[in-house]
Enzyme design. Structure first.
Site: not given
Ligand code: XIL
Length: 363
Positions: A149, A254
């Site tokens: 990001e 994701e």
């Molecule tokens: C999220 C996790 O799923 C949560 O448990 C945590 O509280 C916050 O992060 N983008 C990403 C991930 O790259 O690492 C994030 O994961 C979601 C958004």
């Protein structure tokens, strides 16, 4: 009669055999397929998760335990306990492990940016983190999300402390350090809202820039925290094609689908977003109405049709969690909601979606 029994028996065994085929047997012919595991799951504390993992997945990523705030809570003090369990779990369950993530402005320990570090100091902190972490798992982690990001939706660089203190080249510094620490590991750039044209173009420029300097980058992760109405599938497909045209692997990293109404200001997947709870934004506390479930399934299949069409470009599909019970979307961007974003329900039952995906890839 005997013939009939034999026929029934063989029919039964065919149905059982095809039913026994999981995502990894069918989708897995084309790419890695897996999920993010939370630390209870990767510590092997949930038998039902082991069953699902064994049947359906050939890859996994750590949902949180490899983030810098967990791995290096104080400067020079590393805590590898959960990450070690994750890597062990992947090896025991024949999962290709993906490391997430080395450099990210979020979920970073406070000390990293504390004390107004100079550019050199921050570079040293980052390089040391990467060397230590990647070095520890050298040869055991298939690929790393090196930078997460770093680009805004409008294509500009995110004004994080990383950018403000080091400048744009924190990205190449991170990729170089990761490559030195494990020359065989694949290295990725990972981000959300990748269907937005300006962002897509910025990511393509980033890939070209790294490559022009001889820096290794193997793939781009499209996070794909998708909704029922966005992103636009045409733009999303353009991004798959554009990244593939840069000669990197495209990964759906994701994947989950928010089915709840959003606050109007909501967008993207920046984890900092947080809105006040309102009952009307949490309408399905008992169960998802059948019509909504169908809509979500159809929308999921629209994406999977694209993944299937682009199966030569897509090297991995990773759901962001296994069951609705463990999804971060129950608490983000609003705390305490009941969401239904994943292929297994709250009791870890397979949703009909799973079979549909298998059927799609099985012809
Ligand atoms: C999220 C996790 O799923 C949560 O448990 C945590 O509280 C916050 O992060 N983008 C990403 C991930 O790259 O690492 C994030 O994961 C979601 C958004």
């Amino acid at each position: 009669m005997k013939k009939l029994i034999l026929l029934t028996l063989s029919l039964l065994s065919i149905t059982t055999a095809s039913h026994a085929q999981g995502l990894k047997d069918i989708v897995g012919r084309h790419c890695l397929v897996g999920a993010a595991l939370n630390q209870w799951q990767s510590a092997g504390k949930m038998a039902i998760v082991d069953t699902i993992v064994n049947r359906h997945f050939n890859s996994a990523v750590a949902e949180n335990c490899m983030k810098s705030e967990q791995l290096q809570p104080a400067e020079g003090v590393f805590d590898f306990r959960q990450a070690d369990l994750f890597v062990d779990y992947c090896e025991q369950h024949h999962l290709t492990p993906i490391g997430h993530c080395l450099v990210w402005h979020s979920q970073a320990p406070a000390w990293l940016f504390a004390g107004q570090p100079s550019r050199e100091q921050l570079i040293r902190r980052i390089e040391n983190h990467i060397r230590t972490v990647v070095g520890r798992y050298r040869g055991r982690i298939h690929g790393w999300d090196v930078v997460n990001e770093a680009i805004e939706d409008d294509g500009s660089m995110r004004r994080s402390p990383l950018y403000d203190i080091i400048g744009e080249d924190f990205i190449e510094i991170a990729f170089r350090a990761a490559h030195e620490a494990d020359p065989d590991a694949e290295l990725y750039y990972n981000d959300y809202s990748m269907a937005i044209p300006a962002k897509r173009e910025a990511v393509c420029r980033l890939i070209r820039n790294l490559k022009s300097k001889g820096i290794r980058i193997d793939g781009v992760g499209m996070q794909s925290h998708v909704g029922l109405d966005s992103p636009d599938l045409v733009e999303y497909e353009r991004s798959i094609d554009s990244f593939a045209a840069e000669n990197v692997k495209v990964m759906i990293t994701e994947l989950d689908m928010n089915v709840l109404p959003n606050p109007w200001q909501f967008g993207g997947a920046a984890v900092e977003q947080n809105f006040e709870y309102q009952q009307k934004l949490n309408p399905y506390t008992e169960q998802l109405p059948a019509a909504k479930a169908r809509e979500a399934e159809k929308r999921y299949m629209d994406f999977f049709q694209l993944f299937y069409k682009h199966r030569q470009q897509i090297s991995r599909i990773t759901f962001w969690g296994i069951s609705d019970a463990d999804s971060w979307l129950n608490n983000w961007p609003i705390n305490g909601r009941t969401n239904y974003p994943l292929p297994f329900d709250r009791q870890y039952n397979e949703k009909p979606l799973v079979k549909k995906i298998i059927d799609l890839y099985n012809h």
